[in-house]
Write a protein that holds these residues in place. Sequence first.
Motif, short mmCIF file in Angstrom:
data_model
loop_
_atom_site.label_atom_id
_atom_site.label_comp_id
_atom_site.label_asym_id
_atom_site.label_seq_id
_atom_site.Cartn_x
_atom_site.Cartn_y
_atom_site.Cartn_z
N VAL A 41 -59.15 -67.98 91.27
CA VAL A 41 -60.38 -67.24 90.99
C VAL A 41 -60.25 -65.80 91.49
N SER B 4 -57.95 -63.82 89.25
CA SER B 4 -58.52 -63.54 87.93
C SER B 4 -59.32 -62.26 87.89
N ILE C 264 -58.85 -70.39 84.75
CA ILE C 264 -60.19 -70.77 85.22
C ILE C 264 -61.06 -71.23 84.06
#
Length: 309
Positions: free
Chosen positions: A51, A54, A286
């Motif tokens: 996360v 990203s 994700i």
Amino acid sequence: MTVSTSERLTRAVGSTSRPRGRRLQASGLPWILPALVLGVGLIYYCIGYTVYISGLNWDGASPDPLSVGFKNYLNISHDPVFWKAVWHTAIFFVVTFVVQTALGVIFAVIMHSRIKLAMLYKVIIFVPVVLAPAIMAPVFRQIFAANGQFNSVLSHLGLGFLAQPWIGQESTSLPVIMAITIWQWTGLTFVLYYAAMSQIDQTYIEAARIDGAGNLRVLWSIIWPNLRGTTVSLGILSAIGALKTFDVPWLVTIAGPNNSTQFLGTYIYQMTIQLAHVGYGAALSIILLVVALVMAIILQVVGREKADR
């Protein structure tokens, strides 16, 4: 006031059993610690780190990654290759799940009919499950090539007009990938349905026979409803498997031609490894995780609702 011998023994046993119970409970922690470390320390840490990545514009090697916030996710929403991969994943899931379910039920019913050489047939059906895709990929590339064995068989059958480069054109490359996957995983579907049919109470089938029900009626009204739990489980596995599909399309067609066999897994690999867009690839990962969880929850809820009905 005197205390009897039995009372003394009872008190002694009670006083000694408590510390032992505490020690047994405390000693159980080392047994679950590896699973706890793996589940929480590794898996969830990796998800959290993905996360974080990203939100970066990073090539995976630069010491100074640039934070871009949600820009990667916004770029994904306008990425035509991403939406093509999603469309391929949806079609792949529907077709492979339906065909594998139908073939698995048919094979399981046939094997329960006490045919000769049933064990040999079971082995033949299940063998593709244990074959590694890396081993079979060159074989399938040769079979479905323009001058491959599949076109040769068509020519010998007088169907030469159907011969074409099956994995070399956009219109047929995805159906070939689906056919290979169905060939590979139908054995697992068959084994699970065969085991589920073994658990059905035979008195129901015998009662239906007495009432004059034929084979199709017994299959539809008695056997199929009792396979609902297995079907839901296979649906969840097929959905997650479709989202994770990588080996067959990559090894057979390298996600081509012209992204015609592009899936989320192959696209993540291309963006992360080949093009070094690690932040973009992490955002795709994700999204893949969220879609997999949502699909699993939906299939589970739908299966429970049908079971309640």
